[in-house]
Scaffold this motif. Sequence first.
Motif, PDB file in Angstrom:
ATOM      1  N   VAL A  85       0.833  -1.197   0.000  1.00  0.00           N
ATOM      2  CA  VAL A  85       0.000   0.000   0.000  1.00  0.00           C
ATOM      3  C   VAL A  85       0.871   1.252   0.000  1.00  0.00           C
ATOM      4  O   VAL A  85       0.585   2.235  -0.668  1.00  0.00           O
ATOM      5  CB  VAL A  85      -0.923   0.005   1.233  1.00  0.00           C
ATOM      6  N   ILE A  86       1.927   1.214   0.791  1.00  0.00           N
ATOM      7  CA  ILE A  86       2.748   2.411   0.937  1.00  0.00           C
ATOM      8  C   ILE A  86       4.130   2.167   0.338  1.00  0.00           C
ATOM      9  O   ILE A  86       4.792   1.193   0.652  1.00  0.00           O
ATOM     10  CB  ILE A  86       2.892   2.794   2.422  1.00  0.00           C
ATOM     11  N   GLU A  87       4.535   3.053  -0.537  1.00  0.00           N
ATOM     12  CA  GLU A  87       5.903   3.019  -1.027  1.00  0.00           C
ATOM     13  C   GLU A  87       6.741   3.760  -0.008  1.00  0.00           C
ATOM     14  O   GLU A  87       6.558   4.950   0.209  1.00  0.00           O
ATOM     15  CB  GLU A  87       5.989   3.701  -2.393  1.00  0.00           C
ATOM     16  N   SER A  88       7.644   3.042   0.645  1.00  0.00           N
ATOM     17  CA  SER A  88       8.350   3.568   1.799  1.00  0.00           C
ATOM     18  C   SER A  88       8.949   4.969   1.610  1.00  0.00           C
ATOM     19  O   SER A  88       9.009   5.742   2.535  1.00  0.00           O
ATOM     20  CB  SER A  88       9.464   2.608   2.206  1.00  0.00           C
ATOM     21  N   ASP A  89       9.348   5.289   0.390  1.00  0.00           N
ATOM     22  CA  ASP A  89      10.066   6.547   0.198  1.00  0.00           C
ATOM     23  C   ASP A  89       9.144   7.760   0.217  1.00  0.00           C
ATOM     24  O   ASP A  89       9.521   8.836   0.642  1.00  0.00           O
ATOM     25  CB  ASP A  89      10.839   6.509  -1.132  1.00  0.00           C
ATOM     26  N   ASP A  90       7.881   7.573  -0.270  1.00  0.00           N
ATOM     27  CA  ASP A  90       6.989   8.727  -0.351  1.00  0.00           C
ATOM     28  C   ASP A  90       6.298   9.012   0.979  1.00  0.00           C
ATOM     29  O   ASP A  90       5.986  10.153   1.284  1.00  0.00           O
ATOM     30  CB  ASP A  90       5.886   8.510  -1.408  1.00  0.00           C
ATOM     31  N   VAL A  91       6.021   7.949   1.733  1.00  0.00           N
ATOM     32  CA  VAL A  91       5.226   8.117   2.944  1.00  0.00           C
ATOM     33  C   VAL A  91       6.111   8.652   4.071  1.00  0.00           C
ATOM     34  O   VAL A  91       7.183   8.116   4.322  1.00  0.00           O
ATOM     35  CB  VAL A  91       4.605   6.770   3.367  1.00  0.00           C
TER      36      VAL A  91
END
Lengths: 225, 225
Positions: A42-48
Amino acid sequence: MSFARLVLVVMAKDLRAELRTKEALNASLAFAVVILVLLSFVIESDDVPQKALGNLLWLVFAFAGTLVLNRSFAREVPNDCLDALVAAPISGAALFLGKALASFLLVLAMELVALPVFGIFYNVRWAQQFWPLMLVTVLGTWGVTVIGTVFSALTVNIRLREVMLPMLTYPMLLPALLGAMELTGDLVTGTPIGPDTVTWLKLLVGFDVLFTAASVTLIEFILVG
Amino acid sequence: MRDKILYVLGALAILILARDLYVIAGLPQEAAQGAIFKIIFFHVPAAWTAIVAAITALTMSVQFLRTKDFKYDAAAVAVTEVGLAFLAANLVTGSIWARVIWGIWWTWDVRLTSALVCWLLYAGYLMLRHAIEEPTQRATFAAVFSILAFLDVPIVYFSIRWFRTQHPAPVFLSSNGSFPADWTRVLLSNWLGLLLLAIVMTAIRLRQEESQREIDSLRRAAHAM
């Protein structure tokens, strides 16, 4: 026996029963890891922002913790153990607190394993504010446990128990989860608890105290009728 | 006798609401919002009615635990169901207003979120009742749940309030009020109409509950024969 000793006896009994099979603990840990993996899609670690990752951690804790809490009273149903416990010369409050403490330690154990796994998967240096984070974890977990244990007793011999427990628990837990999320989000990014966020700590303490007191008062009605 | 009182109250409610509709239709449009502001005459009284219902449900639940008299249990479930309907009306009218003024159906604002969480809590109450077969256990567990839910409501509200707010500030009983006095009169009169409606609905629901219990006991008697 004194009240405290009765609580400890019930707690030790529950922990012993759980550690012999480890069924709830293993299931809850495995589930926590599964959610952590699912969340990665669900979450791309770099953007969140990392703060949001800290918030998500409490969803993992609450979902996985329910598996432990589901078992708390359900464990006593086979062989009519619950009737025996209620008939035993201990107060409902002692029984409740003993069971809640046992579940609390089990959920906490799951969380303490899930935390480093979370740190590795999402590249979060979560231990920068270690002791404040532990304080928040303990307070949040006690809130989850106290509500979960009451509802575990409420739903013990009804239809659709596994469905009912989360449905009743999560809306009730909202303030505690919100407080724990806010604080954890800050703490895993290295921000200490400041004057802005201390309100959340007070909220957590207030929630724990209020619902522990209410549960201890009302548990006798649930167990005896 | 009881039927007659219900008919009179029902007729009175219809009369008041019909008269208010006429008055509200004749009111001028609000400067900034236009005609849609008139929804407040239903939106706010519906919420107040739901709050009255929640307080009544709490009182009935406590009374049941104290006396074990099933008439309090029947009253608690009747008033909770009606309150839930009014809270739903509040949420729906609010959503319609928000679509026109904010351009969105829903936002995670403090009042919206806490109203929705309340709705979920009391919906959980009804689900819990459905899941329990045995009448005494159902009544006791439901009463305990109702008390815990009521305790939770203010904490939910304040926790989300610290989190965020977007809802317009209340215009009644507060220093930033700007609601003209004659409009307030219409609003209060509409509240009276809705309250009467709620009382009639609760009384009808109460009678269903009593009939249900009578049927149950007849069935049990028939089985015993």
